[in-house]
Design a protein around this motif. Structure first.
Motif, PDB file in Angstrom:
ATOM      1  N   ILE A 128      -2.091   0.111  -1.229  1.00 25.93           N
ATOM      2  CA  ILE A 128      -0.948   0.531  -1.926  1.00 25.93           C
ATOM      3  C   ILE A 128      -1.474   1.163  -3.451  1.00 25.93           C
ATOM      4  O   ILE A 128      -1.885   0.135  -4.194  1.00 25.93           O
ATOM      5  CB  ILE A 128       0.281  -0.342  -2.168  1.00 25.93           C
ATOM      6  N   THR A 160      -0.394   2.683  -7.051  1.00 25.75           N
ATOM      7  CA  THR A 160       0.725   3.027  -7.768  1.00 25.75           C
ATOM      8  C   THR A 160       0.123   3.376  -9.191  1.00 25.75           C
ATOM      9  O   THR A 160      -0.975   3.103  -9.683  1.00 25.75           O
ATOM     10  CB  THR A 160       1.622   2.000  -7.624  1.00 25.75           C
ATOM     11  N   ALA A 219      -1.888   7.757 -10.340  1.00 31.08           N
ATOM     12  CA  ALA A 219      -2.119   7.449  -8.689  1.00 31.08           C
ATOM     13  C   ALA A 219      -2.580   8.908  -8.098  1.00 31.08           C
ATOM     14  O   ALA A 219      -3.556   8.577  -7.383  1.00 31.08           O
ATOM     15  CB  ALA A 219      -0.845   7.024  -8.172  1.00 31.08           C
ATOM     16  N   ASP A 277       7.622  13.877  -0.901  1.00 29.57           N
ATOM     17  CA  ASP A 277       8.016  12.458  -0.309  1.00 29.57           C
ATOM     18  C   ASP A 277       8.110  12.682   0.809  1.00 29.57           C
ATOM     19  O   ASP A 277       8.968  13.353   1.537  1.00 29.57           O
ATOM     20  CB  ASP A 277       8.963  12.192  -1.427  1.00 29.57           C
ATOM     21  N   LYS A 327       2.967   9.724   1.036  1.00 27.06           N
ATOM     22  CA  LYS A 327       3.518   9.707  -0.348  1.00 27.06           C
ATOM     23  C   LYS A 327       4.679   9.135  -0.214  1.00 27.06           C
ATOM     24  O   LYS A 327       5.740   9.592   0.459  1.00 27.06           O
ATOM     25  CB  LYS A 327       3.679  11.239  -0.901  1.00 27.06           C
ATOM     26  N   LYS A 328       4.894   8.099  -0.819  1.00 24.44           N
ATOM     27  CA  LYS A 328       6.245   7.485  -0.497  1.00 24.44           C
ATOM     28  C   LYS A 328       7.116   7.822  -1.766  1.00 24.44           C
ATOM     29  O   LYS A 328       8.398   7.949  -1.859  1.00 24.44           O
ATOM     30  CB  LYS A 328       6.296   5.854  -0.865  1.00 24.44           C
ATOM     31  N   ASP A 382       6.782   9.768  -6.363  1.00 25.25           N
ATOM     32  CA  ASP A 382       5.956   9.988  -7.504  1.00 25.25           C
ATOM     33  C   ASP A 382       5.257   8.562  -7.958  1.00 25.25           C
ATOM     34  O   ASP A 382       5.991   7.653  -8.081  1.00 25.25           O
ATOM     35  CB  ASP A 382       6.604  10.434  -8.812  1.00 25.25           C
ATOM     36  N   HIS A 383       3.776   8.651  -7.918  1.00 28.70           N
ATOM     37  CA  HIS A 383       3.336   7.581  -8.370  1.00 28.70           C
ATOM     38  C   HIS A 383       3.219   6.254  -7.440  1.00 28.70           C
ATOM     39  O   HIS A 383       3.096   5.106  -7.783  1.00 28.70           O
ATOM     40  CB  HIS A 383       3.923   6.711  -9.798  1.00 28.70           C
ATOM     41  N   ASN A 384       3.408   6.519  -6.211  1.00 25.97           N
ATOM     42  CA  ASN A 384       3.613   5.630  -5.185  1.00 25.97           C
ATOM     43  C   ASN A 384       3.010   6.055  -3.727  1.00 25.97           C
ATOM     44  O   ASN A 384       3.676   7.064  -3.164  1.00 25.97           O
ATOM     45  CB  ASN A 384       5.080   5.062  -5.004  1.00 25.97           C
ATOM     46  N   TYR A 385       1.865   5.738  -3.341  1.00 26.70           N
ATOM     47  CA  TYR A 385       1.264   6.039  -2.274  1.00 26.70           C
ATOM     48  C   TYR A 385       0.853   4.975  -1.456  1.00 26.70           C
ATOM     49  O   TYR A 385       0.246   3.767  -1.984  1.00 26.70           O
ATOM     50  CB  TYR A 385      -0.126   6.730  -2.611  1.00 26.70           C
TER      51      TYR A 385
END
Length: 365
Positions: A58, A60, A64, A81, A104-105, A107-110
């Motif tokens: 993960i 973040t 990221a 997203d 891609k979950k 912005d800033h979270n993958y």
């Protein structure tokens, strides 16, 4: 089996007659009812795979995306997203660290999904090449993954959730989906050449999810599938296996993955070497072939033309769907043309084959 790593489903395998082998340090089922039966089930109905040995990282933080762009050859900046991409991740010399999926979950979270044999290596690699505001968490131990693959996959899974699965396009996903009372990330991805889904859930929930899917799919002929059929399925569809079609010594351009190398996206690790390779042309190329004489090609068998070694087999087997003895081989580029005759050295004897178009199998949409 004591020293081998185990997925959270290890105790469940015997209930389905799983035959356990050592697969890269993991205790995993090579088959349940039989490789040919399982292969056929996925091609014609659906099959369920335990792929909980795969790794999940993960990533973040505000940097990221910039980090992921540096690590991988594909262009993650294009992701919306709820979308995923496939990509090689390379060393400076253009060889492959691993091939992976990036989800891609937000912005800033993958979420990055990596191969089981490479989890520690990949985690160390991205940490070593991390910069700025980024956090990398290895969530592999707490995360489990199942794959439901085959033409009836959507029909079966839809019975278990209120989410409209028909709305999930290929390489897109929905997060926090309730499947049989279990929270899952459900993505329309897979490694078989068929339609299907990969489901990520908490490791503590996966045994219940596994049993539920097989019970729900029983009337549709869904079977549990082992590593044997996983390999023949991916191979017929010409999907690469890390350690065979791609390695630290084989670049994505040599293995036919040039589509996933975006040289115009900006700098990334290995870009300089890959750009040079593209400009000058590769010296080796991955090709598909079929045997024209009796014999089954296997990994590392030598490939010759006129008695001269030109490369070696990366994967070979009898293709259960195509009913032919087929293989992939990395060979000198001057011989890599459709119709080129080859000698595969099987038990010290040359056995004839010919280069053909790939993939060997393509599903009817």
């Amino acid at each position: 089996m004591e020293n081998l790593k185990k997925t959270p489903l290890f105790e469940v395998y015997p209930n389905y007659n799983g035959k356990i082998i050592d697969f890269g340090g993991w205790a995993l089922p090579v088959q349940y009812s039989g490789i040919l039966d399982e292969h056929e089930a996925v091609r014609n109905r659906a099959g369920l795979f335990d792929v909980s040995h795969m790794g999940e990282l993960i990533v973040t933080g505000t940097d990221a995306l910039a980090n992921i762009q540096k690590w991988i050859t594909n262009d993650a900046s294009k992701l919306a997203d709820g979308q995923a991409i496939y990509s090689p991740m390379c060393y400076e010399n253009g060889g492959v660290v691993d091939d992976l999926l990036v989800y891609k979950k937000g912005d800033h979270n993958y979420l990055i999904v990596v191969n089981a044999s490479n989890i520690e290596k990949d985690f160390a690699w991205v940490q070593e090449h991390a910069f700025g505001d980024v956090s990398i968490h290895n969530a592999s131990d707490e995360t489990a993954q199942l794959a439901l693959q085959g033409p009836l996959a959507e029909q079966v899974l839809q019975k278990m959730t209120d989410a409209d699965l028909s709305q999930i396009k290929y390489f897109w996903f929905l997060d926090n989906v309730d499947v049989a009372g279990i929270k899952c990330l459900v993505s329309r991805t897979g490694y078989t050449g068929e339609d299907g889904f990969e489901l990520y859930c908490a490791a503590t929930d996966v045994a219940k999810l596994w049993d539920s899917i097989l019970a729900t799919g029983k009337e549709d002929g869904v079977l549990p599938i082992g590593l044997g059929a996983r390999d023949t399925l991916r191979f017929e569809a010409r999907l690469p296996l890390y350690g065979q079609e791609i390695t630290e010594n084989i670049s994505p351009l040599e293995s036919g993955l040039g589509f996933f190398v975006k040289l115009d996206k900006g700098d990334f690790i290995g870009r300089e070497v890959l750009a040079k390779q593209k400009e000058e042309g590769v010296k080796r190329k991955l090709v598909g072939f079929e045997m024209t004489e009796r014999g089954i090609p296997r990994t590392h068998y030598e490939v010759q033309v006129d008695g001269v070694k030109i490369g070696e087999v990366t994967t070979g087997t009898m293709g259960p769907t195509v009913k032919k003895n087929i293989g992939l081989a990395l060979i000198d580029v001057q011989y890599a043309t459709i119709g080129q005759e080859l000698d595969i050295i099987i038990r010290n004897k040359p056995v004839k084959g010919v280069i053909i178009k790939t993939p060997f199998y393509k599903r009817q949409k």
